[in-house]
Design a protein around this motif. Structure first.
Motif, PDB file in Angstrom:
ATOM      1  N   THR A  54     -36.894  15.240 -16.152  1.00  0.00           N
ATOM      2  CA  THR A  54     -36.516  14.594 -17.411  1.00  0.00           C
ATOM      3  C   THR A  54     -37.000  15.374 -18.635  1.00  0.00           C
ATOM      4  O   THR A  54     -36.993  14.842 -19.734  1.00  0.00           O
ATOM      5  CB  THR A  54     -37.152  13.183 -17.457  1.00  0.00           C
ATOM      6  N   HIS A  55     -37.451  16.620 -18.440  1.00  0.00           N
ATOM      7  CA  HIS A  55     -38.028  17.355 -19.578  1.00  0.00           C
ATOM      8  C   HIS A  55     -37.012  17.567 -20.704  1.00  0.00           C
ATOM      9  O   HIS A  55     -35.877  17.957 -20.445  1.00  0.00           O
ATOM     10  CB  HIS A  55     -38.553  18.719 -19.119  1.00  0.00           C
ATOM     11  N   VAL A  56     -37.476  17.329 -21.929  1.00  0.00           N
ATOM     12  CA  VAL A  56     -36.585  17.449 -23.092  1.00  0.00           C
ATOM     13  C   VAL A  56     -36.018  18.874 -23.249  1.00  0.00           C
ATOM     14  O   VAL A  56     -34.821  19.048 -23.470  1.00  0.00           O
ATOM     15  CB  VAL A  56     -37.274  16.930 -24.376  1.00  0.00           C
ATOM     16  N   PHE A  65     -46.608  10.441 -11.046  1.00  0.00           N
ATOM     17  CA  PHE A  65     -46.116  11.785 -10.704  1.00  0.00           C
ATOM     18  C   PHE A  65     -47.139  12.870 -11.013  1.00  0.00           C
ATOM     19  O   PHE A  65     -47.351  13.766 -10.239  1.00  0.00           O
ATOM     20  CB  PHE A  65     -44.800  12.102 -11.420  1.00  0.00           C
ATOM     21  N   GLU A  66     -47.722  12.805 -12.193  1.00  0.00           N
ATOM     22  CA  GLU A  66     -48.748  13.807 -12.490  1.00  0.00           C
ATOM     23  C   GLU A  66     -49.544  13.424 -13.736  1.00  0.00           C
ATOM     24  O   GLU A  66     -49.110  12.592 -14.536  1.00  0.00           O
ATOM     25  CB  GLU A  66     -48.133  15.194 -12.693  1.00  0.00           C
ATOM     26  N   ALA A  67     -50.689  14.046 -13.876  1.00  0.00           N
ATOM     27  CA  ALA A  67     -51.487  13.879 -15.088  1.00  0.00           C
ATOM     28  C   ALA A  67     -51.823  15.257 -15.607  1.00  0.00           C
ATOM     29  O   ALA A  67     -51.904  16.215 -14.841  1.00  0.00           O
ATOM     30  CB  ALA A  67     -52.773  13.109 -14.780  1.00  0.00           C
ATOM     31  N   MET A  82     -49.871  11.308 -18.740  1.00  0.00           N
ATOM     32  CA  MET A  82     -49.408  11.006 -17.375  1.00  0.00           C
ATOM     33  C   MET A  82     -47.908  10.869 -17.348  1.00  0.00           C
ATOM     34  O   MET A  82     -47.311  10.347 -18.294  1.00  0.00           O
ATOM     35  CB  MET A  82     -49.953   9.640 -16.947  1.00  0.00           C
ATOM     36  N   ASP A  83     -47.321  11.341 -16.259  1.00  0.00           N
ATOM     37  CA  ASP A  83     -45.901  11.101 -16.021  1.00  0.00           C
ATOM     38  C   ASP A  83     -45.799  10.030 -14.956  1.00  0.00           C
ATOM     39  O   ASP A  83     -46.373  10.176 -13.874  1.00  0.00           O
ATOM     40  CB  ASP A  83     -45.217  12.374 -15.508  1.00  0.00           C
ATOM     41  N   LEU A  84     -45.082   8.970 -15.278  1.00  0.00           N
ATOM     42  CA  LEU A  84     -44.945   7.857 -14.347  1.00  0.00           C
ATOM     43  C   LEU A  84     -43.476   7.534 -14.157  1.00  0.00           C
ATOM     44  O   LEU A  84     -42.682   7.698 -15.089  1.00  0.00           O
ATOM     45  CB  LEU A  84     -45.616   6.607 -14.913  1.00  0.00           C
TER      46      LEU A  84
HETATM   47 MG   LIG Z   1     -44.658  16.598 -15.911  1.00  0.00          MG
END
Ligand SMILES: [Mg+2]
Ligand SMILES: Nc1ncnc2c1ncn2[C@@H]1O[C@H](COP(=O)(O)OP(=O)(O)O)[C@@H](O)[C@H]1O
Length: 338
Positions: free
Chosen positions: A214-216, A282-284, A269-271
């Motif tokens: 989902t990265h911009v 998903f990650e921090a 954080m990615d949730l």
């Molecule tokens: Mg990420």
């Protein structure tokens, strides 16, 4: 006897940075944004010296590694429920075993960021070419249809070699979606003016066309999480999901700080939220990037100062992780009375 340090000071009048002398800092937040910079010998030496100095509190000393994060969160029953099943991708059997349990896998470099090197493998048993491998490109992704796992493995291991990075393989989560575009959440968790972890804010990132992340910069866009969750789950359930997101971020932050070696003052954080409303981690990131949402950005800058003031007033270097000794640091008192 405080020694002085050379530092850069921003001069508004001339819109420039000038070198000047400052009192030696007692609190340092390591904001070196690139792993490559942190690996430079002189930077490593300086960080090690700061970490050894009993008069300085150093925060966010290291970058996180995706594999360690999953091990840390797996250790605690309060956080285990939020992590997708994750293995080190060391041999093709890891893929075949995970694929008997999950139809979709995410493959990610352990030190990756911004979607670089991410791949997905999907099994579609009814098809002649049952394995669909997608590799994240600059924009969008490239798709390969493979007849066997051997072909998938050949492609995956050549990607891993090209990047020079080990990978993890992870259960793929079917994210909640708007107009068939999956979205996830970016949260910022910080220590507040009372020294406690608090969720400063979070935004939503909606996946770009044919992107597996989902990265911009890869075509994703920013949206309001509340609006998205209400449109999918309705008012009442959205409220519950939002509460769960908040609780998850706090539990995860506490556990990461407990397991990691060193003190932390903030992390992003990615949730993900799946179609049933379950929240997944998903990650921090221990060097959060500037938040695009201005209200989160502004609050985040204030919090860093508020927490620093809290530490200056109450903290001692004998802080336990997760709780503070409110014993006054003698040296701070001397500094204050000067
Ligand atoms: Mg990420
Ligand atoms: N297990 C997963 N299931 C579903 N989507 C995932 C999974 N892991 C990652 N993603 C998607 O890919 C994005 C990037 O993954 P992330 O682990 O944050 O790597 P990076 O460090 O490259 O940002 C996530 O924000 C999410 O949209």
């Amino acid at each position: 006897m405080l020694r002085a340090s050379r530092a850069l000071l921003y001069r508004k009048a001339t819109d420039s940075w000038v070198k000047t002398w400052f009192p030696r800092p007692t609190i340092i937040y390591n904001r070196i944004p690139q792993r490559e910079d942190e690996r430079l010998p002189h930077v490593k030496r300086k960080l090690a010296a700061i970490a050894r100095d009993p008069d300085i509190r150093l925060f966010n000393r290291r970058f996180f590694n995706k594999w360690s994060l999953f091990q840390w969160l797996h250790e605690n029953s309060a956080t285990k429920a939020y992590i997708p099943e994750t293995k080190k991708l060391t041999e093709p059997e890891v893929l075949s075993k995970l694929l008997t349990k999950h139809r979709l896998l995410y493959l990610k470099p352990v030190r990756g960021k911004a979607g670089v090197g991410i791949m997905t493998v999907k099994v579609q048993p009814e098809k002649k070419m049952p394995y669909r491998l997608q590799i994240q490109e600059e924009k969008g992704s490239k798709t390969y249809h493979c007849a066997s796992l051997k072909t998938v493995w050949a492609k995956v291991s050549s990607q891993s070699e090209a990047l020079g990075e080990p990978y993890i393989a992870q259960q793929g989560i079917t994210l909640a979606a708007v107009n068939e575009r999956p979205f996830d959440l970016r949260a910022l968790v910080q220590k507040n003016s009372r020294g406690k972890w608090e969720l400063t804010g979070f935004g939503a990132r909606v996946a770009g066309d044919s992107s597996i992340t989902t990265h911009v910069p890869r075509g994703g866009y920013i949206d309001d999480p509340q609006k998205l969750l209400v449109s999918i789950f309705g008012q009442e359930k959205a409220r519950k999901v939002l509460r769960k997101v908040k609780n998850t971020t706090l539990k995860v932050a506490r556990q990461i700080e407990r397991s990691s070696d060193g003190s932390l003052c903030e992390m992003s954080m990615d949730l993900g939220v799946d179609q049933t409303g379950h929240v997944w981690f998903f990650e921090a990131n221990s060097k959060p990037m500037k938040f695009d949402e201005p209200h989160i950005r502004n609050k985040s800058l204030q919090r860093i100062f508020q927490y620093s003031v809290f530490l200056h007033r109450h903290g001692s270097r004998q802080e336990h992780k997760g709780g503070l000794h409110l014993e006054r640091d003698k040296r701070m008192a001397i500094a204050e009375s000067r």
